[in-house]
Design an enzyme around this catalytic site. Structure first.
Site, mmCIF file in Angstrom:
data_model
loop_
_atom_site.group_PDB
_atom_site.id
_atom_site.type_symbol
_atom_site.label_atom_id
_atom_site.label_comp_id
_atom_site.label_asym_id
_atom_site.label_seq_id
_atom_site.Cartn_x
_atom_site.Cartn_y
_atom_site.Cartn_z
ATOM 1 N NE ARG A 1 -4.524 -0.019 -2.600
ATOM 2 C CZ ARG A 1 -3.828 0.326 -1.600
ATOM 3 N NH1 ARG A 1 -3.030 -0.772 -0.961
ATOM 4 N NH2 ARG A 1 -3.913 1.303 -0.810
ATOM 5 C CG ASP B 1 8.975 -3.374 0.135
ATOM 6 O OD1 ASP B 1 9.003 -2.429 0.947
ATOM 7 O OD2 ASP B 1 7.924 -3.722 -0.397
HETATM 8 C C1 LIG Z 1 3.764 1.406 4.606
HETATM 9 S S1 LIG Z 1 5.083 0.839 3.952
HETATM 10 C C2 LIG Z 1 6.466 1.261 5.363
HETATM 11 C C3 LIG Z 1 7.508 1.844 4.633
HETATM 12 C C4 LIG Z 1 8.522 2.508 5.664
HETATM 13 N N1 LIG Z 1 8.998 1.413 6.458
HETATM 14 C C5 LIG Z 1 8.217 3.499 6.568
HETATM 15 O O1 LIG Z 1 7.807 3.191 7.686
HETATM 16 O O2 LIG Z 1 7.714 4.518 5.990
HETATM 17 C C6 LIG Z 1 5.152 -0.884 4.168
HETATM 18 C C7 LIG Z 1 5.898 -1.535 3.305
HETATM 19 O O3 LIG Z 1 6.220 -3.160 3.600
HETATM 20 C C8 LIG Z 1 5.842 -3.856 2.285
HETATM 21 N N2 LIG Z 1 5.581 -5.337 2.891
HETATM 22 C C9 LIG Z 1 4.467 -5.898 3.032
HETATM 23 N N3 LIG Z 1 4.592 -7.105 2.963
HETATM 24 C C10 LIG Z 1 5.826 -7.451 2.993
HETATM 25 C C11 LIG Z 1 6.471 -8.550 3.336
HETATM 26 N N4 LIG Z 1 5.761 -9.727 3.530
HETATM 27 N N5 LIG Z 1 7.671 -8.708 3.059
HETATM 28 C C12 LIG Z 1 8.544 -7.623 2.777
HETATM 29 N N6 LIG Z 1 7.670 -6.553 2.852
HETATM 30 C C13 LIG Z 1 6.422 -6.245 2.825
HETATM 31 C C14 LIG Z 1 5.138 -3.432 1.487
HETATM 32 O O4 LIG Z 1 5.291 -3.553 0.275
HETATM 33 C C15 LIG Z 1 5.392 -1.875 1.726
HETATM 34 O O5 LIG Z 1 6.636 -1.149 0.860
#
Ligand SMILES: C[S@@+](CC[C@H](N)C(=O)[O-])C[C@H]1O[C@@H](n2cnc3c(N)ncnc32)[C@H](O)[C@@H]1O
Length: 288
Positions: free
Chosen positions: A53, A164
């Site tokens: 990545r 996000d």
């Molecule tokens: C696997 S996705 C989940 C998306 C959605 N909530 C779902 O369940 O389908 C996880 C998301 O969390 C975000 N994320 C990770 N760490 C974060 C943080 N510290 N603050 C905000 N978002 C975060 C990532 O960028 C990613 O888009």
């Protein structure tokens, strides 16, 4: 005298040591930066993931080695490259109506009960938050679920916050344009009701988009609003955090929920180890 080379994180150019080589030390440096700035815990077996990545980001920026790139991230006082690094590391898998039972519960039980209580108290305000919304499928699914229930919508002051840490996915979310494959689980009726055709793709209709505010919010940092929210969806996000970070976040969600507000988490996540304050409703759903 300090051996500057030994203490430097810069390494020989990729061309001199084979493409994609990432030293243990560089891997540790990436793990540390990502953890400190996003809470995402990369386990020691994630070296290949980091190589792949971050390697992509290296190619995009023209840096010749992981060490040079690390030095750039550290020296970039604007913090922009740090945002890009976290963008490249975060896992963004999502889809419309993921864990559909959550949306059914919202439509059939949570919303009607909240509406009745709010009507009794003469309140109009409804706030939902999709925390870690990725490319938007979750907040759009929320609006698609709530709209038919909140009839007439004009009776309510209804808004969804979608946030996000990743700017890349947030931009996609704001555009709200998806392929036919991405909506294949929705009925043709829903697709017709909520999307416009745009080229070979589908664009979320403006009346839905206008109900959502998209914002870059790092869940580790102070929230830039007062709340409170009636419903918080934070699904499949905490799974990337360690327990201390999860505990802190859950306590903060508690504060930002209305009395009797709901917290929805991912099915592989569990609140029981993290907080005794919430009442269990059903798998991955809790009430304040
Ligand atoms: C696997 S996705 C989940 C998306 C959605 N909530 C779902 O369940 O389908 C996880 C998301 O969390 C975000 N994320 C990770 N760490 C974060 C943080 N510290 N603050 C905000 N978002 C975060 C990532 O960028 C990613 O888009």
């Amino acid at each position: 005298m300090l051996d500057r080379k030994a203490n430097s994180i810069s390494s020989p150019p990729l061309a001199d040591r084979g493409p994609g080589e990432l030293t243990e030390r560089e891997f540790e440096a990436f793990r540390k930066i990502v953890y400190e700035h996003s809470g995402i815990c990369l386990s020691t077996d994630k070296k290949n993931l980091v190589r792949a990545r971050v390697g992509k980001r290296l190619r995009a920026t023209g840096f010749k080695s992981f060490g040079d790139y690390l030095a750039h991230v550290a020296s970039d006082s604007s913090g922009r490259e740090l945002v890009n690094l976290i963008d490249s590391i975060s896992t963004n898998l999502t889809f419309f109506f993921r864990e559909v039972k959550h949306f059914d519960l919202l439509r059939d039980k949570v919303l009607p009960a909240m509406m009745a209580r709010k009507k009794n108290r003469g309140e109009r305000r409804f706030r939902l938050w999709s925390a870690g919304c990725s490319s938007g499928e979750e907040p759009y699914s929320l609006v698609m679920t709530c709209l038919p229930v909140l009839e007439p919508l004009s009776a309510w002051d209804f808004k969804v916050l979608a946030s996000d840490i990743s700017t890349k996915v947030l931009n996609k979310a704001k555009q709200g344009v998806y392929s036919r494959d991405q909506v294949q689980k929705m009925s043709p009726l829903q697709v017709g009701e909520f999307f416009n055709q745009r080229g070979g793709q589908l664009a979320v209709k403006d009346n839905l988009k206008s109900l959502i505010t998209f914002s870059r919010i790092n869940l580790l940092e102070d929230f830039p609003f007062k709340g409170p929210f009636d419903v918080i969806f934070c699904r499949n996000v905490m799974i990337y955090f360690d327990r201390a970070t999860q505990e802190k976040l859950v306590q903060r969600f508690w504060k930002y929920l209305t009395p009797e507000g709901y917290l929805f988490i991912g099915h592989s996540e569990n609140l029981m180890q993290l907080s005794q304050r919430f009442q269990y409703v059903c798998p991955a759903v809790y009430r304040k």
